[in-house]
Design a protein around this motif. Structure first.
Motif, short mmCIF file in Angstrom:
data_model
loop_
_atom_site.label_atom_id
_atom_site.label_comp_id
_atom_site.label_asym_id
_atom_site.label_seq_id
_atom_site.Cartn_x
_atom_site.Cartn_y
_atom_site.Cartn_z
N GLU A 23 0.83 -1.19 0.00
CA GLU A 23 0.00 0.00 0.00
C GLU A 23 0.87 1.25 0.00
OE1 GLU A 23 -2.44 -0.31 3.42
OE2 GLU A 23 -3.60 -2.03 2.69
N GLY A 24 0.28 2.34 -0.49
CA GLY A 24 0.99 3.62 -0.47
C GLY A 24 0.93 4.34 -1.80
N GLY A 25 1.16 5.66 -1.76
CA GLY A 25 1.14 6.48 -2.97
C GLY A 25 2.43 6.38 -3.75
N ARG A 26 2.61 7.32 -4.67
CA ARG A 26 3.77 7.28 -5.56
C ARG A 26 5.08 7.38 -4.80
NH1 ARG A 26 2.15 10.97 -10.88
NH2 ARG A 26 0.44 9.63 -11.61
N GLU A 27 5.11 8.20 -3.74
CA GLU A 27 6.34 8.36 -2.99
C GLU A 27 6.75 7.05 -2.32
OE1 GLU A 27 3.71 10.23 -2.68
OE2 GLU A 27 4.30 12.19 -3.54
N ILE A 28 5.77 6.36 -1.73
CA ILE A 28 6.05 5.08 -1.08
C ILE A 28 6.50 4.05 -2.10
CG2 ILE A 28 5.07 3.19 0.27
CD1 ILE A 28 5.45 5.72 1.88
N GLN A 29 5.82 4.02 -3.26
CA GLN A 29 6.18 3.06 -4.30
C GLN A 29 7.59 3.34 -4.83
OE1 GLN A 29 4.10 0.41 -5.05
NE2 GLN A 29 2.95 1.25 -3.32
N ALA A 30 7.94 4.63 -4.97
CA ALA A 30 9.28 4.98 -5.44
C ALA A 30 10.34 4.57 -4.41
CB ALA A 30 9.36 6.48 -5.69
N LEU A 31 10.02 4.75 -3.13
CA LEU A 31 10.96 4.35 -2.07
C LEU A 31 11.14 2.84 -2.07
CD1 LEU A 31 12.67 4.96 0.43
CD2 LEU A 31 10.56 4.86 1.79
N LEU A 87 9.76 -5.04 -9.26
CA LEU A 87 10.27 -3.70 -9.59
C LEU A 87 9.44 -3.03 -10.67
CD1 LEU A 87 14.12 -4.49 -9.57
CD2 LEU A 87 12.91 -2.99 -7.98
N ALA A 88 9.06 -3.81 -11.68
CA ALA A 88 8.22 -3.25 -12.75
C ALA A 88 6.86 -2.82 -12.21
CB ALA A 88 8.06 -4.28 -13.86
N LEU A 93 0.89 1.12 -13.23
CA LEU A 93 -0.44 1.36 -12.69
C LEU A 93 -1.31 0.12 -12.74
CD1 LEU A 93 -1.20 4.89 -14.22
CD2 LEU A 93 -0.44 4.36 -11.90
N SER A 94 -1.08 -0.74 -13.73
CA SER A 94 -1.93 -1.92 -13.89
C SER A 94 -1.51 -3.08 -12.99
CB SER A 94 -1.91 -2.38 -15.35
OG SER A 94 -0.61 -2.76 -15.74
N LYS A 95 -0.21 -3.32 -12.87
CA LYS A 95 0.34 -4.40 -12.04
C LYS A 95 -0.23 -5.76 -12.41
CE LYS A 95 1.23 -1.30 -8.16
NZ LYS A 95 1.16 -1.07 -6.70
N VAL A 96 -0.41 -5.98 -13.69
CA VAL A 96 -1.04 -7.20 -14.20
C VAL A 96 0.01 -8.28 -14.46
CG1 VAL A 96 -2.25 -8.18 -16.18
CG2 VAL A 96 -3.06 -6.06 -15.16
N ILE A 97 -0.36 -9.52 -14.14
CA ILE A 97 0.44 -10.69 -14.52
C ILE A 97 -0.51 -11.72 -15.10
CG2 ILE A 97 0.30 -11.71 -12.21
CD1 ILE A 97 3.12 -12.88 -12.70
#
Length: 315
Positions: A23-31, A87-88, A93-97
């Motif tokens: 969970e988290g916004g762009r900043e958390i995802q970047a970290l 990492l991808a 935004l989709s995070k699809v596999i």
């Protein structure tokens, strides 16, 4: 595959999953991206260095380092099964596999992690023979025997991977959002529309049996090793043996401890938030730490590193 039916609910076969990750916004995802990238790069460089070093240095062509090279190969492979896709997804935004990609990820991850568990017990047995029966060591741990032992660990890993993957992906799924950063059995069971008691029994039963069995091999081996060490008259000899075995015991404790928390205790399927943190530890942190554990506390590896650096300097 035809649609499944679960009472009044029609379950259409899924073509893809969504890995929700953390969970988290762009900043958390970047970290998180930066942290995962740093862990993965160190793991890749460390394990590749161990593989190259052991392959090039003739003084390290012994059973102990043959097994260590295979351990580095496993760490490199199973972290690579998880990290690139994670990492991808941090930047996506989709995070699809895809359904097939998810099944393949689960299969190879189960194969490699289970194989590593067996290999760690084989390494303990190798130390037991080397220390407790040194005269028989060259015969007992000859190259052909070492090769058979390693192949046996892969066969055991492959068997568990087939059982876990086939039993999990035969289930009908009602949802596509996986509450994890990679495809694993516990989060996938949460998406099933049917009773998963058998799957949980397979997970806890087989993984528990593997962990308990390999742990017993390690404990019995080191029990005999400890008795042998205490009988040694040379303090220098005791220190050398403790140094060699200490590295392996550290790696064993880290690996078995985290895997047990994740797979071999009741309630692991429900506690996925905690499970994600534990998963990071054994998918990225342990593969990063193992080369450091074995190189920092091993004088033979340190000497080989110095010889290799001297050769590179001359060139």
């Amino acid at each position: 595959m035809p649609p499944h039916s679960n009472g009044s609910l029609s379950v259409v076969p899924l073509q893809e999953f969504v890995l929700e990750g953390f969970e988290g916004g762009r900043e958390i995802q970047a970290l998180l991206f930066a942290v995962f990238l740093a862990l993965y790069v160190v793991a890749v460089l460390g394990n590749l260095s161990m593989i190259v070093l052991i392959s090039l240095d003739a003084r390290l062509h012994s059973p102990m380092y043959f097994f260590l090279k295979n351990l580095s190969f496993l760490d490199l492979c199973y972290s690579s099964v998880i990290a690139p896709n994670a990492l991808a997804n941090f930047l996506s935004l989709s995070k699809v596999i895809t359904f097939e990609g998810c099944a393949a990820q689960l299969f190879f991850f189960s194969l490699l992690v289970t194989t590593e568990g067996f290999l760690l017990s084989v390494m303990a047995y190798d130390r037991f023979v080397a220390i407790c029966s040194p005269l028989l060591y060259p015969v007992t741990m000859c190259p052909s025997a070492c090769t058979r032992l390693v192949l046996g660990t892969y066969c055991g890993g492959c068997l568990n991977a087939i059982v876990q993957t086939s039993s999990t992906f035969r289930l009908p799924f009602c949802a596509s959002h996986i509450d994890h950063f990679f495809c694993d059995v516990p989060p996938l069971l949460q998406l099933a529309c049917t009773n998963t008691a058998l799957n949980e029994l397979l997970l806890f039963g087989i993984c528990g049996l593997i962990i308990v069995g390999t742990t017993l091999v390690v404990l019995i081996s080191y029990g005999y090793i400890t008795v042998t060490i205490l009988r040694m008259h040379s303090a220098a000899g005791r220190h050398k043996v403790f140094s060699t075995c200490g590295s392996h015991m550290t790696a064993v404790s880290l690996f078995y401890g985290t895997v047990f928390v994740m797979y071999a205790q009741p309630g692991a399927v429900e506690s996925m938030r905690q499970g994600k943190v534990v998963s990071v530890f054994y998918t990225l942190v342990i593969p990063m730490l193992n080369p450091l554990i074995y190189s920092l506390r091993n004088k033979d590896v340190q000497a080989a590193l110095r010889r290799l650096s001297q050769k590179l300097t001359v060139m």
